[in-house]
Design an enzyme around this catalytic site. Structure first.
Site, PDB file in Angstrom:
ATOM      1  N   SER A  81     -22.535  19.183  19.997  1.00 10.69           N
ATOM      2  CA  SER A  81     -21.885  20.390  19.481  1.00 10.69           C
ATOM      3  C   SER A  81     -20.377  20.304  19.741  1.00 10.69           C
ATOM      4  O   SER A  81     -19.735  19.364  19.301  1.00 10.69           O
ATOM      5  CB  SER A  81     -22.529  21.618  20.127  1.00 10.69           C
ATOM      6  OG  SER A  81     -22.271  22.788  19.396  1.00 10.69           O
ATOM      7  N   ASP A 116      -8.043  22.814   4.717  1.00  7.85           N
ATOM      8  CA  ASP A 116      -9.449  22.394   4.715  1.00  7.85           C
ATOM      9  C   ASP A 116     -10.185  22.763   6.003  1.00  7.85           C
ATOM     10  O   ASP A 116     -11.258  22.222   6.294  1.00  7.85           O
ATOM     11  CB  ASP A 116      -9.579  20.884   4.486  1.00  7.85           C
ATOM     12  CG  ASP A 116      -8.997  20.459   3.145  1.00  7.85           C
ATOM     13  OD1 ASP A 116      -9.208  21.182   2.155  1.00  7.85           O
ATOM     14  OD2 ASP A 116      -8.319  19.408   3.098  1.00  7.85           O
ATOM     15  N   HIS A 122     -30.683  22.655  16.694  1.00  7.82           N
ATOM     16  CA  HIS A 122     -29.411  22.333  17.328  1.00  7.82           C
ATOM     17  C   HIS A 122     -29.620  21.657  18.683  1.00  7.82           C
ATOM     18  O   HIS A 122     -28.816  20.820  19.089  1.00  7.82           O
ATOM     19  CB  HIS A 122     -28.583  23.612  17.486  1.00  7.82           C
ATOM     20  CG  HIS A 122     -27.125  23.369  17.712  1.00  7.82           C
ATOM     21  ND1 HIS A 122     -26.321  22.692  16.808  1.00  7.82           N
ATOM     22  CD2 HIS A 122     -26.307  23.705  18.745  1.00  7.82           C
ATOM     23  CE1 HIS A 122     -25.091  22.636  17.266  1.00  7.82           C
ATOM     24  NE2 HIS A 122     -25.062  23.232  18.449  1.00  7.82           N
ATOM     25  N   ASP A 147     -31.263  22.513  11.910  1.00  8.79           N
ATOM     26  CA  ASP A 147     -30.171  23.062  12.728  1.00  8.79           C
ATOM     27  C   ASP A 147     -29.627  24.327  12.069  1.00  8.79           C
ATOM     28  O   ASP A 147     -29.095  24.268  10.955  1.00  8.79           O
ATOM     29  CB  ASP A 147     -29.059  22.017  12.870  1.00  8.79           C
ATOM     30  CG  ASP A 147     -28.011  22.394  13.907  1.00  8.79           C
ATOM     31  OD1 ASP A 147     -27.798  23.607  14.136  1.00  8.79           O
ATOM     32  OD2 ASP A 147     -27.405  21.477  14.479  1.00  8.79           O
TER      33      ASP A 147
END
Length: 285
Positions: free
Chosen positions: A133, A215, A266, A238
């Site tokens: 993560s 972006d 996750h 996830d």
């Protein structure tokens, strides 16, 4: 906060279900784990260390995470003859308090430097990074900025930018009082409610800073600089990281490998720890 659409509510419920096994993951991993602190870049960083192998591997935790809360099965079961495993608490997380956690726009770069400098302070000549993560983002940046020091790279649950869809997910987890008690209590025990609640709010504000950049860029521009062998793992269920994130990272790191876990969420390294550990050991050897 405005009412969340049904899709966002579903993601929030899935997030809460993810937190439960994660926060309780400080499983007994035996007495062979060393717990210590060392001064790095002006702060005292806490880490856990186990194993005696020549190959050093650093485990990098996710948002609000620590080595203890996020990597119990890895500290217990990764091959201790092949690897020396270190799991750290980034500054302001876990037992690396003080200082309090803050989120300047360069907080991922700061964590990357801290992580590399920690391992250098511990006298490791090179290191492989295993980042989950937020820890995956940190690992990507470290691999790009310190290429001669990074041996191999494994990431999962990471993203290189922040999109509109991500923003909705993050707002859904901002208020810890809306988490289930089972999800909140273990982290509350670690931090205290006030610190937990404020740090989570600050994290959302910190990660959403990147929405102001072109972006939504966090580290997209750095991906082509990563030259070490890279394994990207993604759980296809996830709820926090949509599939386009690992696809993008895979496309922009030359020679990288993408491994999909159909039932993974996750916290795939915790729910499917044996499969994950074998995958990582085979890749690192």
């Amino acid at each position: 906060m405005t009412a969340l659409p049904n899709r966002a509510l579903l993601r929030l419920r899935l997030f809460v279900s993810w937190l439960k096994p994660r926060a309780g993951a400080a499983a007994a991993y035996g007495t062979s784990v060393t717990s210590a602190k060392v001064e790095v870049n002006g702060v005292h960083l806490h880490y856990l260390q186990t194993g005696e192998g020549e190959h050093a591997a650093l485990l990098l935790p996710g948002m609000l995470g620590s080595g203890q809360s996020d990597f119990g099965p890895q500290l217990k079961n990764l091959n201790k003859q092949l690897f020396t495993v270190v799991a750290w608490d980034p500054r302001g997380y876990g037992h690396s308090i003080p200082p309090k956690r803050d989120f300047p726009v360069d907080f991922f770069e700061r964590d990357a430097k801290d992580a590399v400098d920690l391992m250098k302070t511990l006298k490791f000549k090179t290191v492989s990074l295993l980042g989950w993560s937020d820890g995956g983002i940190t690992a990507l940046i470290a691999a790009a900025k310190y290429p001669s020091y990074i041996n191999k790279l494994v990431i999962w649950g990471a993203n290189a930018c922040v999109t509109d869809e991500d923003e909705m997910i993050y707002h859904g987890i901002r208020d810890v009082s809306k988490w289930s008690e089972k999800a909140r209590k273990p982290l509350e025990a670690l931090y205290g409610y006030e610190y937990l609640a404020k740090t989570c709010e600050n994290w959302v504000d910190g990660i959403l800073q990147f929405k102001n950049l072109p972006d939504g860029n966090i580290c997209q521009h750095l991906l082509p600089l990563i030259k070490c062998p890279t394994l990207i793992i993604h759980g296809e269920k996830d709820p926090l990281v949509p599939r386009f994130h690992p696809d993008f990272i895979h496309k922009h790191i030359k020679g990288s490998r993408l491994h999909l876990m159909p039932e993974g969420k996750h916290n795939l390294h915790l729910r499917f720890a044996d499969e994950f550990n074998k995958l990582v050991e085979d890749f690192l050897q």
